[in-house]
Design an enzyme around this catalytic site. Structure first.
Site, PDB file in Angstrom:
ATOM      1  N   HIS A  62      -7.515 -88.727  -0.168  1.00 52.54           N
ATOM      2  CA  HIS A  62      -7.546 -90.141  -0.572  1.00 52.54           C
ATOM      3  C   HIS A  62      -8.391 -90.225  -1.833  1.00 52.54           C
ATOM      4  CE1 HIS A  62      -7.691 -94.587   0.603  1.00 52.54           C
ATOM      5  NE2 HIS A  62      -8.445 -94.501  -0.484  1.00 52.54           N
ATOM      6  N   HIS A  64      -8.764 -92.026  -6.031  1.00 59.88           N
ATOM      7  CA  HIS A  64      -8.296 -92.951  -7.082  1.00 59.88           C
ATOM      8  C   HIS A  64      -8.462 -92.292  -8.442  1.00 59.88           C
ATOM      9  CE1 HIS A  64      -7.725 -96.419  -4.384  1.00 59.88           C
ATOM     10  NE2 HIS A  64      -8.631 -95.772  -3.662  1.00 59.88           N
ATOM     11  N   GLN A 157      -3.103-102.701  -4.845  1.00 59.61           N
ATOM     12  CA  GLN A 157      -4.536-103.055  -4.757  1.00 59.61           C
ATOM     13  C   GLN A 157      -4.769-104.520  -4.371  1.00 59.61           C
ATOM     14  OE1 GLN A 157      -7.873-101.210  -6.074  1.00 59.61           O
ATOM     15  NE2 GLN A 157      -8.285-102.808  -4.573  1.00 59.61           N
ATOM     16  N   HIS A 216      -4.213 -98.199   2.674  1.00 61.67           N
ATOM     17  CA  HIS A 216      -5.606 -98.612   2.853  1.00 61.67           C
ATOM     18  C   HIS A 216      -5.553 -99.590   4.027  1.00 61.67           C
ATOM     19  CE1 HIS A 216      -6.295 -97.004  -1.116  1.00 61.67           C
ATOM     20  NE2 HIS A 216      -7.558 -97.372  -1.121  1.00 61.67           N
ATOM     21  N   GLU A 219     -10.193-101.796   5.651  1.00 62.30           N
ATOM     22  CA  GLU A 219     -11.397-101.338   4.937  1.00 62.30           C
ATOM     23  C   GLU A 219     -12.370-102.519   4.852  1.00 62.30           C
ATOM     24  OE1 GLU A 219     -10.811 -99.989   0.927  1.00 62.30           O
ATOM     25  OE2 GLU A 219     -12.893 -99.327   0.727  1.00 62.30           O
ATOM     26  N   ASP A 315     -12.237 -90.313  -2.467  1.00 56.36           N
ATOM     27  CA  ASP A 315     -12.027 -91.706  -2.879  1.00 56.36           C
ATOM     28  C   ASP A 315     -12.323 -91.923  -4.367  1.00 56.36           C
ATOM     29  OD1 ASP A 315     -11.073 -94.233  -2.356  1.00 56.36           O
ATOM     30  OD2 ASP A 315     -12.895 -94.979  -1.411  1.00 56.36           O
ATOM     31  N   TRP A 321     -17.127 -97.986  -8.680  1.00 56.76           N
ATOM     32  CA  TRP A 321     -17.588 -98.110  -7.296  1.00 56.76           C
ATOM     33  C   TRP A 321     -18.552 -97.022  -6.866  1.00 56.76           C
ATOM     34  CZ3 TRP A 321     -12.513 -98.879  -8.878  1.00 56.76           C
ATOM     35  CH2 TRP A 321     -12.107-100.222  -8.837  1.00 56.76           C
TER      36      TRP A 321
END
Ligand SMILES: [Zn+2]
Length: 441
Positions: A62, A64, A157, A216, A219, A315, A321
């Site tokens: 997973h 991004h 998203q 996702h 979450e 991630d 983030w």
């Protein structure tokens, strides 16, 4: 007759075999030709493992890649929250181009390979209406396919039903552009009804294009965010068992006991793989709690105990983030086993499964060829430790990484350099973030 092989690894412990013995491993072409106590003959390349542990390489299930390595652009996240990250990303997104994505992905995949990860499942934001992220990541997948395997998930998203006239169509277009998996984000839809509709849409699309699902899901720290049960229902209804992964599922950390009792057998029946992202979950969840603060990571050992497959994702690396990370799945695993208290002595010897065999099962493609065994694809890492315990104590990059019979990373240099074999030549990968020097402290 003395045999000659492309590569021979000497004196290796092999994960899954008794650790009181070492073995030689011979590689010919892209296959493991032979494993024996002692192999006569020699390799074009000879590697002495000195008793260290050989394992199949790692998966990052997973990730991004579209936002990777954008930290500080246009500004740094000072609160460290998900929400400030979203604001920063909204600004950064405006500057995206295919070339911008590809150049960042190039460094990110070099990090991953140097640290022993040869498979990345990434998300491409399909609510970014130009679909630059999808185009960029599909292009990167093709450009780097001789170096690493990438799967691209079409990831809405901002939700699917939040803009019913546009977002579903963008998902479809993403698949037409070459995305591998169908994503979803039901907890970000406006209502429970929309969430259910978005899940149904994702399954319809997956069926139409014969794709796996990689969502996702839940979450949030809200224990009544209960989309996983809907995903399980549709998995069974569509016959998609074994083809569905649910990322994060942090709400499951906060489920009450009665709900857990009901839902866990359903998830097992549906054959869903749960994919926690420990570094990001421990950093971003629990933000509405004062003290005590919830850990906010899906309960890995509880899922495993109930016969449910669990794999891990990194991630983010250095994005709005998460400001840290260098593509080392051992860091991810290290966090996971601490947060979920999986340091029982026998547990330590099973931990690596979370970034190896469990992930390979969810990745599906090539599963029958995965593992350090004669006749299988020569994919392996020589780790810095005699057993799993050392590997988790000492951490850091593996000594060597071999992909399809080719040595693709060698981190044994005297300067502790990370070195990868990229597009036909060896190069040093710079792990340092030089821009941080300018920070006033
Ligand atoms: Zn994610």
């Amino acid at each position: 007759m003395v045999e000659k092989y492309d590569i021979v690894i000497r004196n290796a412990r092999i994960r899954g075999r008794p650790y009181d013995k070492t073995f030689d491993i011979a590689i010919e072409g892209d296959r493991i030709a032979k494993i024996a106590d002692k192999i006569e003959g020699h390799g074009g390349t000879e590697i002495d493992a000195k008793g260290r542990l050989v394992s199949p390489p790692f998966f990052d299930m997973h990730f991004h890649l579209d936002s990777v390595l954008t930290v500080g652009d246009p500004r740094f996240n000072e609160s460290g929250t998900l929400w400030e990250g979203i604001e920063i990303w909204a600004e950064r997104k405006k500057k995206l181009s295919v070339d911008d994505i590809v150049s960042r992905v190039e460094l990110a995949v070099k990090y991953h390979v140097a640290y022993g990860t040869l498979w990345i499942r990434t998300h491409a934001d399909t609510t970014e209406k130009t679909l630059t992220t999808v185009k960029g990541l599909v292009k990167a997948r093709e450009l780097f396919k001789d170096f690493i395997d990438i799967q691209v998930t079409a990831f809405p998203q901002d939700g699917i039903m939040t803009e019913p006239d546009e977002h579903p169509e963008l998902m479809r277009k993403a698949l037409e552009l070459g995305a591998d998996n169908v994503g979803m984000i039901p907890h970000n839809e406006y209502t429970r009804e929309d969430a259910v509709e978005s899940i149904k849409f994702a399954f319809e699309l997956a069926k139409e294009y014969n794709k796996d699902i990689d969502g996702h899901v839940d979450e949030t720290d809200d224990p009544i965010s209960r989309n996983l049960e809907v995903v399980a229902k549709y998995t069974l209804r569509y016959g998609w068992q074994g083809r569905v992964a649910a990322g994060h599922v942090t709400a499951s950390h906060s489920w009450d006991a009665a709900y857990r009792y009901r839902i866990l057998p359903l998830i097992r029946k549906a054959g869903i793989t749960i994919v926690p992202n420990p570094l990001i979950n421990i950093h971003l969840q629990g933000r509405f709690d004062f003290y005590p603060k919830r850990r906010g990571m899906a309960p890995i050992s509880l899922y495993l105990k109930n016969g449910i497959n669990v794999a891990l994702g990194h991630d983010c690396i250095m994005d709005p983030w998460y400001p840290l990370g260098v593509g080392d799945m051992l860091q991810v695993l290290f966090m996971a086993i601490h947060v979920d208290q999986m340091l029982g002595w026998t547990d330590l010897f099973k931990a690596l499964d979370l970034i190896t065999y469990n992930a390979a099962k969810a990745w599906r493609k090539g599963y029958e060829d995965y593992g350090v065994e004669e006749g299988k694809k020569a994919n392996l890492v020589i780790l810095n430790g005699l057993t799993d315990v050392d590997v988790l104590r000492i951490m850091g990059p593996p000594l060597y990484v071999i992909r399809n019979g080719t040595l693709v990373a060698d981190n044994t240099g005297p300067e502790r350099e990370l070195k990868v074999f990229f597009k036909g030549k060896w190069e040093v990968v710079n792990p340092y973030y030089e821009k941080a020097i300018e920070t006033k402290i």
